[in-house]
Write a protein that holds these residues in place. Structure first.
Motif, short mmCIF file in Angstrom:
data_model
loop_
_atom_site.label_atom_id
_atom_site.label_comp_id
_atom_site.label_asym_id
_atom_site.label_seq_id
_atom_site.Cartn_x
_atom_site.Cartn_y
_atom_site.Cartn_z
N SER A 14 0.83 -1.19 0.00
CA SER A 14 0.00 0.00 0.00
C SER A 14 0.87 1.26 0.00
O SER A 14 0.55 2.23 -0.65
N SER A 17 2.14 1.79 -3.46
CA SER A 17 1.10 2.26 -4.37
C SER A 17 0.74 3.73 -4.13
O SER A 17 0.12 4.34 -4.99
N THR A 18 1.12 4.30 -3.02
CA THR A 18 0.89 5.73 -2.80
C THR A 18 2.10 6.57 -3.23
O THR A 18 1.94 7.72 -3.62
N VAL A 20 4.32 5.81 -5.81
CA VAL A 20 4.46 5.81 -7.27
C VAL A 20 3.60 6.90 -7.91
O VAL A 20 4.10 7.66 -8.75
N PRO A 21 2.32 7.05 -7.57
CA PRO A 21 1.55 8.14 -8.18
C PRO A 21 2.08 9.53 -7.83
O PRO A 21 2.05 10.44 -8.66
N MET A 22 2.59 9.71 -6.62
CA MET A 22 3.15 11.00 -6.23
C MET A 22 4.38 11.34 -7.08
O MET A 22 4.56 12.47 -7.51
N LEU A 24 5.00 10.18 -10.10
CA LEU A 24 4.50 10.46 -11.45
C LEU A 24 3.91 11.86 -11.55
O LEU A 24 4.11 12.56 -12.55
N ILE A 25 3.20 12.30 -10.53
CA ILE A 25 2.64 13.65 -10.52
C ILE A 25 3.76 14.69 -10.55
O ILE A 25 3.67 15.69 -11.27
#
Length: 105
Positions: A14, A17-18, A20-22, A24-25
């Motif tokens: 978990s 998964s939090t 990786v998007p940060m 990418l942003i």
């Protein structure tokens, strides 16, 4: 005991998964916001460095004039009525001499 290990393993993914998007942003933010602004500032600095006496310019305030004197940080421009105004180099918006010669697309 095995239920606890399984739940802990699920919690570890978990966190991944939090993150990786940060990341990418932040990458998208860099390429769409920061990089173009740095390029624009670099192009403006180059434009100001290439200006010389006799060049026609347009300031950020929309004043059209011809450079008659250069200083380290300022330009003295002459406007159409013959008045002379001193502007900071950062106030130059466009080199009208080159813009008039450039081909229109």
């Amino acid at each position: 005991m095995t239920l606890t290990v399984i739940l802990q393993a699920a919690g570890g993914s978990s966190m991944l998964s939090t993150i990786v998007p940060m990341v990418l942003i932040m990458v998208v933010f860099y390429f769409f916001m920061i990089r173009p602004q740095v390029k624009k500032a670099k192009d403006h600095k180059k434009l100001v460095a290439e200006l010389g006496r006799g060049d026609k310019i347009i300031t950020t305030a929309g004043i059209h004039g011809k450079i008659i004197d250069l200083n380290e940080t300022t330009f003295l421009i002459e406007v159409e009525s013959g008045a002379k105004i001193r502007f900071d180099k950062s106030a130059v918006s466009l080199d009208a001499t080159k813009a008039a010669v450039a081909p229109k697309v």
